[in-house]
Structure formats: C-alpha cells, structure tokens
Design a protein around this motif. Structure first.
Motif, mmCIF file in Angstrom:
data_model
loop_
_atom_site.group_PDB
_atom_site.id
_atom_site.type_symbol
_atom_site.label_atom_id
_atom_site.label_comp_id
_atom_site.label_asym_id
_atom_site.label_seq_id
_atom_site.Cartn_x
_atom_site.Cartn_y
_atom_site.Cartn_z
ATOM 1 N N GLY A 85 44.047 39.150 52.021
ATOM 2 C CA GLY A 85 44.179 39.430 50.527
ATOM 3 C C GLY A 85 45.119 38.692 49.738
ATOM 4 O O GLY A 85 45.093 37.468 49.481
ATOM 5 N N THR A 86 45.896 39.376 49.248
ATOM 6 C CA THR A 86 46.980 38.445 48.214
ATOM 7 C C THR A 86 47.881 37.631 49.073
ATOM 8 O O THR A 86 48.543 36.477 48.520
ATOM 9 C CB THR A 86 47.934 39.742 47.577
ATOM 10 N N TRP A 87 48.083 37.812 50.326
ATOM 11 C CA TRP A 87 48.942 36.944 51.267
ATOM 12 C C TRP A 87 48.290 35.579 51.072
ATOM 13 O O TRP A 87 48.936 34.600 50.953
ATOM 14 C CB TRP A 87 49.110 37.189 52.738
ATOM 15 N N ALA A 88 47.100 35.528 51.528
ATOM 16 C CA ALA A 88 46.387 34.144 51.317
ATOM 17 C C ALA A 88 46.275 33.689 50.101
ATOM 18 O O ALA A 88 46.413 32.358 49.774
ATOM 19 C CB ALA A 88 44.693 34.460 52.037
ATOM 20 N N THR A 99 46.708 43.464 44.251
ATOM 21 C CA THR A 99 45.810 43.945 45.666
ATOM 22 C C THR A 99 44.301 44.507 45.373
ATOM 23 O O THR A 99 44.219 45.057 44.274
ATOM 24 C CB THR A 99 46.532 45.061 46.422
ATOM 25 N N ARG A 100 43.554 44.254 46.333
ATOM 26 C CA ARG A 100 42.288 44.730 46.239
ATOM 27 C C ARG A 100 41.960 46.139 47.170
ATOM 28 O O ARG A 100 42.827 46.256 48.149
ATOM 29 C CB ARG A 100 41.284 43.685 46.759
ATOM 30 N N LEU A 101 41.097 46.711 46.661
ATOM 31 C CA LEU A 101 40.573 48.035 47.336
ATOM 32 C C LEU A 101 40.409 47.476 48.823
ATOM 33 O O LEU A 101 39.870 46.488 49.005
ATOM 34 C CB LEU A 101 39.274 48.697 46.724
ATOM 35 N N PHE A 102 40.273 48.423 49.849
ATOM 36 C CA PHE A 102 39.906 48.237 51.286
ATOM 37 C C PHE A 102 38.509 47.373 51.191
ATOM 38 O O PHE A 102 37.702 47.991 50.743
ATOM 39 C CB PHE A 102 39.989 49.482 51.865
ATOM 40 N N ASN A 103 38.490 46.291 51.828
ATOM 41 C CA ASN A 103 37.152 45.659 51.978
ATOM 42 C C ASN A 103 36.505 45.346 50.792
ATOM 43 O O ASN A 103 35.312 45.874 50.777
ATOM 44 C CB ASN A 103 36.212 46.620 53.023
ATOM 45 N N SER A 104 37.235 44.812 49.900
ATOM 46 C CA SER A 104 36.603 44.995 48.514
ATOM 47 C C SER A 104 37.193 43.601 47.903
ATOM 48 O O SER A 104 38.148 43.188 48.043
ATOM 49 C CB SER A 104 36.775 46.211 47.766
ATOM 50 N N ASP A 105 36.244 43.449 46.825
ATOM 51 C CA ASP A 105 36.869 41.953 46.001
ATOM 52 C C ASP A 105 37.479 42.891 44.411
ATOM 53 O O ASP A 105 38.264 42.158 43.954
ATOM 54 C CB ASP A 105 35.697 41.143 45.481
ATOM 55 N N ARG A 106 37.130 44.116 44.384
ATOM 56 C CA ARG A 106 37.682 44.717 43.049
ATOM 57 C C ARG A 106 39.433 44.998 43.279
ATOM 58 O O ARG A 106 39.837 45.674 44.278
ATOM 59 C CB ARG A 106 36.968 45.951 43.057
ATOM 60 N N HIS A 107 39.865 44.617 42.403
ATOM 61 C CA HIS A 107 41.497 45.077 42.221
ATOM 62 C C HIS A 107 41.733 46.484 41.897
ATOM 63 O O HIS A 107 40.844 47.230 41.112
ATOM 64 C CB HIS A 107 42.182 44.194 41.150
ATOM 65 N N GLU A 108 42.803 46.839 42.667
ATOM 66 C CA GLU A 108 43.051 48.292 42.293
ATOM 67 C C GLU A 108 44.076 48.352 41.226
ATOM 68 O O GLU A 108 44.560 47.724 40.878
ATOM 69 C CB GLU A 108 44.206 48.545 43.722
ATOM 70 N N ASN A 109 43.756 49.628 40.595
ATOM 71 C CA ASN A 109 44.583 49.925 39.211
ATOM 72 C C ASN A 109 45.766 50.750 39.847
ATOM 73 O O ASN A 109 45.684 51.547 40.809
ATOM 74 C CB ASN A 109 43.798 50.323 38.205
ATOM 75 N N ASP A 110 46.903 50.965 38.938
ATOM 76 C CA ASP A 110 48.035 51.574 39.311
ATOM 77 C C ASP A 110 47.625 53.164 39.520
ATOM 78 O O ASP A 110 48.444 53.776 40.251
ATOM 79 C CB ASP A 110 48.957 51.639 38.061
ATOM 80 N N ALA A 111 46.669 53.647 38.773
ATOM 81 C CA ALA A 111 46.396 55.089 39.218
ATOM 82 C C ALA A 111 45.752 55.383 40.283
ATOM 83 O O ALA A 111 46.253 56.216 41.045
ATOM 84 C CB ALA A 111 45.301 55.515 37.780
ATOM 85 N N GLU A 112 44.785 54.562 40.732
ATOM 86 C CA GLU A 112 44.239 54.698 42.164
ATOM 87 C C GLU A 112 45.371 54.471 43.199
ATOM 88 O O GLU A 112 45.314 55.332 44.209
ATOM 89 C CB GLU A 112 43.256 53.557 42.306
#
Length: 196
Positions: A151-154, A26-39
């Motif tokens: 996001g990941t669904w698409a 998954t990516r951060l809200f309204n972003s292309d950057r992937h989230e990390n587990d800590a976030e």
C-alpha cells in the motif's frame, strides 16, 4: 431540551458530514479505493470494542470509542497529514487546535468542552484510554497496507524502520497486539512487501 441546544447539536452533526470527504492515503482492505476519515473512525471504534480485552490496563471502552470517533474531526479544517510525511510533522499542531475549537465549539458549551478535552487526551496519549485508542489508530493502516501488497509503504517508498518506529506506539496500549503487529511487520519484510 431547549431548542437552542438542539439547533447547535444539529449544526455540529451537519458540519461533521464533511469528514466523509477527507481522503486518507491508505486504501480499504484489498482495494484501490482510498479510505475517508469517517470510515477510518468507524473502523477504529469497532476495533476498540472487539479488541478491548487485549489492553495492557483496564480501560473505559466507551471513552476509547469516543476518542477514536472524534480524533480526526479536526481534519475537516486541518486536512489529513500522512503519518510518514517528512515535510509536515504528524503531531498536535496549532492548526488542529484551532480546528478543534471551531468545530467542537459548534456544540453547546458543556459538550464542546467535553469533546475538546477528549480530543486533547487522545493527542497527549498519556492515559490508558488514549494509549489504547492510539494503538487502534496505528494498527488499522498496518492491516490495510499488508492487505494491499505494501500500500502506502510501497507508494511512498517507506522502509521497515520508519514503519516500525511509528507502529511501536501500539505496545503502549497493548503488548499482545504489538507482538502480533511486530510479527506481521517481519512477515512483510520476508515477503518483500516492506523493504528492510
């Protein structure tokens, strides 16, 4: 506090820094950057505090916060398993249990035992706290994917029924949040963000 105890705790603290390098799909809200587990864990902890009043049953919020902060620590060893992965089941695996024992085992025995117990409780999903914690874990990516036009669904061609089935766990922790989530899923279908 004795030095040996402190040194073990510091060792654990250094080890869990690795969680920041575990990238989620998954990516951060309204972003292309992937989230990390800590976030992800931090976000769930705040969500649990903010949304606790919507739990189906009375809960120990601190316990829920502990659950969501430690639930993915095992991924330091086991890696992140995408929830819609059809090759690897997204359930408690032997690999994750070994990871829990190794990583939490860095702590003094009493804390190690507590953390393993909390992690196992989250994974089992039977207590009121675990049900609510798991609701938070399923809600966050739903909000993220909605904000990212699917996001990941698409990206992974995930359909409505798959998402619905995975997200329906939310209702075990909060009927009110599930009603919101269910409506959001319908809106995503209507907007063409999620394929029916």
């Amino acid at each position: 506090m004795e030095t040996a105890t402190l040194l073990k705790q510091i060792g654990f603290i250094k080890e869990i820094d690795k969680l920041k390098y575990i990238t989620r799909k998954t990516r951060l809200f309204n972003s292309d950057r992937h989230e990390n587990d800590a976030e992800h864990s931090w976000h769930l902890a705040l969500m649990a505090i903010v949304l606790a009043g919507h739990s189906n049953k009375p809960i120990d919020v601190l316990k829920v916060v502990k659950m969501v902060l430690i639930h993915d620590i095992v991924e330091i060893d086991a890696g992140d398993t995408f929830i819609y992965d059809t090759a690897k089941n997204h359930t408690n695996t032997e690999e994750e249990l070994r990871a829990a024992k190794r990583i939490f085992g860095l702590l003094p025995a009493e804390q190690a035992s507590e953390f393993i117990s909390i992690w196992e409780e989250f994974e089992a999903g039977h207590t009121n706290e675990a049900k609510f914690a798991r609701s938070m874990d399923r809600l966050e990516p739903l909000l993220q994917n909605t904000s990212n036009n699917g996001g990941t669904w698409a990206e992974f061609n995930v359909g409505y029924q798959q998402v619905y089935d995975k997200k329906s766990v939310i209702k075990k922790g909060s009927e009110a949040i599930w009603e919101y989530a269910e409506n959001l899923l319908k809106e995503n279908v209507e907007k063409g963000i999620l394929r029916k």
